[in-house]
Enzyme design. Sequence first.
Site, mmCIF file in Angstrom:
data_model
loop_
_atom_site.group_PDB
_atom_site.id
_atom_site.type_symbol
_atom_site.label_atom_id
_atom_site.label_comp_id
_atom_site.label_asym_id
_atom_site.label_seq_id
_atom_site.Cartn_x
_atom_site.Cartn_y
_atom_site.Cartn_z
ATOM 1 N N THR A 141 27.158 -2.107 -8.534
ATOM 2 C CA THR A 141 25.731 -2.109 -8.322
ATOM 3 C C THR A 141 25.555 -3.149 -7.233
ATOM 4 O O THR A 141 26.512 -3.824 -6.881
ATOM 5 C CB THR A 141 25.086 -2.491 -9.667
ATOM 6 O OG1 THR A 141 25.515 -1.540 -10.609
ATOM 7 C CG2 THR A 141 23.606 -2.565 -9.652
ATOM 8 N N THR A 178 22.029 0.938 -7.448
ATOM 9 C CA THR A 178 23.372 1.285 -7.918
ATOM 10 C C THR A 178 23.781 2.712 -7.579
ATOM 11 O O THR A 178 22.940 3.608 -7.476
ATOM 12 C CB THR A 178 23.454 1.109 -9.453
ATOM 13 O OG1 THR A 178 24.768 1.416 -9.902
ATOM 14 C CG2 THR A 178 22.465 1.991 -10.183
ATOM 15 N N ASN A 192 26.408 3.369 -9.567
ATOM 16 C CA ASN A 192 27.159 3.189 -10.817
ATOM 17 C C ASN A 192 28.560 2.684 -10.497
ATOM 18 O O ASN A 192 28.740 1.527 -10.180
ATOM 19 C CB ASN A 192 27.182 4.456 -11.672
ATOM 20 C CG ASN A 192 27.510 4.110 -13.129
ATOM 21 O OD1 ASN A 192 27.364 2.951 -13.518
ATOM 22 N ND2 ASN A 192 27.951 5.069 -13.906
ATOM 23 N N SER A 205 21.428 -1.294 -17.105
ATOM 24 C CA SER A 205 21.518 -2.719 -17.459
ATOM 25 C C SER A 205 20.963 -3.596 -16.343
ATOM 26 O O SER A 205 21.027 -4.826 -16.430
ATOM 27 C CB SER A 205 22.985 -3.107 -17.691
ATOM 28 O OG SER A 205 23.525 -2.380 -18.752
ATOM 29 N N GLY A 216 27.152 -5.371 -11.815
ATOM 30 C CA GLY A 216 28.132 -5.646 -12.875
ATOM 31 C C GLY A 216 28.006 -4.797 -14.112
ATOM 32 O O GLY A 216 28.508 -5.191 -15.172
HETATM 33 N N1 GLY Z 1 24.896 1.808 -13.371
HETATM 34 C C1 GLY Z 1 24.765 0.532 -13.892
HETATM 35 C C2 GLY Z 1 23.452 0.292 -14.520
HETATM 36 O O1 GLY Z 1 22.467 0.895 -14.146
HETATM 37 O O2 GLY Z 1 23.372 -0.476 -15.429
#
Ligand code: GLY
Length: 572
Positions: A384, A402, A404, A456, A476
């Site tokens: 990200t 992100t 991902n 996250s 992260g």
């Molecule tokens: N792809 C990581 C997040 O969105 O938490």
Amino acid sequence: MKKTIVFILFLITSTANAQQSASIVGAGKTVDPYHYASVKSVTFNKAVVASAHPLASEVGAAIMKQGGNAFDAMIATQLTLAVVYPGAGNLGGGGFLIARKSDGKSVALDYREMAPAKASRDMYLDKDGNAQNELSENGHLSSGVPGTVAGLFATMPFAKLSFKALIQPAIDLAEYGFVITAHEAAALNSTKEDFLKYSSQPSAFIKDQPWKAGDTLIQPQLAATLKRIRDNGSKGFYEGETAKLIVEEMQRGNGMISYDDLKNYTVKQRTAIAFDYRGYNIISFPPPSSGGILLAQMLKMIEKYPVGSYGFQSAKSVQLMIEAERRAYADRAQHMGDPDYWKVPQKTLMSDAYLAERMKDYNPNKASVSADIKAGTIHESEETTHISIIDEQGNMVAVTTTLNNSYGSKTVVDGAGFILNDEMDDFSIKPGVPNMYGAIGGEANAIAAGKRMLSSMTPTLVLKGNKPFMVVGTPGGTTIPTSVFQSIVNVIDFNMNATDAVNKPKFHHQWLPDEVMVESNFSAETKMTLEKMGYKMVDRGGIGRTELIKILADGKRESAADGRGDDSVAGY
Ligand code: GLY
């Protein structure tokens, strides 16, 4: 006639030259793609951008110097990252923006990817009901409908300059190229096989000889896509030629994203999460990110303890924080998902009474066991990228975006030159089956058409006495909320400067797996003490790449770009 043609050609040529010479990007110019270096920490007087790449931060700072505000800088920085940091900067992903304008109003823009209309709950299960993680993690079927470009246009009402001015540096960098860093070369080399496997055609990211630091990366297809966005706005991505290229790419690789999915993509205005911690006001992102709620839960669970007096990374302070992390992440798995599809009990999860109850069985001398800690009863490679910005007027912007995984799905849209996300893996593809970050989920985060997968990402702002105090965030995967948590505690409880708050070793517990991950330079003594208390301690590589700006009492902006990568600050 001939004369006229010559005259027209001359006009076109001279306009192009004028444009190029007016550009801030070029050899010897403000942003020199062939000579640049990471700048890790500077205290600026007025304005600063901290991002994952020196060229992106330089572009953002230059835009503010030209009269743009923090929102202009964010748009230009994010577009530049889409070119110079292909592993995570993106057009094919999504993100969250949290901002506090100089008039005190906050803005929360959700441009998270959405599941395509054809997506369904069990789409990654085989005929025997087994989860096929490979399909949610890589390739065409792993991509959600991208939100980044829509997010940039949703930010434009807060900006001052024209979109054309903000996108031009990215176009120049894609069209004429820039030299890559050692980190980028290594990452492109290690992803080559995946690009070959998951893309239907060769792309600018692949060449016969291994990449090395100092090579020039030129991305003509991406430059053409950026020009379509410059000329046609959001439709330059979600409709017309770019949409056609995305849908054709999907058809070549059994992906699901359709013309209608692209056309129907919408940005959501959310209400920022706001709470107090030791007299500071924290503003962060609500669901569909879990980040803001987790941050509130962890900080509030430790607030009644004098953490500062325990000492930085003492067994006592770390153990308390681990137990807060464990309990918050158990709630994540059970209670959090896209609020448009699932009733997230946000108020309760963040309430003092609920959090006091969660910590009732906390024992300062012993590790809890995750199997005994269920979610409270209510009556993520981790690529990200984060940008922190503050401008002269005090507008604060924190944006985390992100793809991902590193380089997302590794599917490059042929003809359009950008990489698509593999964000579908952030859904719970089967209850109890961990995703690539080991995170577990259930009904709250099950796949449904049009739903946004739980994130996250935790772009966060901190105020002191109702004035700007900190802009912070990090990439992260599931380690994002715990890294932001620890960075804030480092500043508020341990009185650290921005550089130490970012670079001191971090640790992470996410309920399941029941282990504490630590960076290799984490205190050996604390590790041993915690092991004796019953914790399983696991070494791992760097945690996060945090960009933090701290506003000092005299108004100066102390900035720190994470030492774990090419991250860099720029300002004035
Ligand atoms: N792809 C990581 C997040 O969105 O938490």
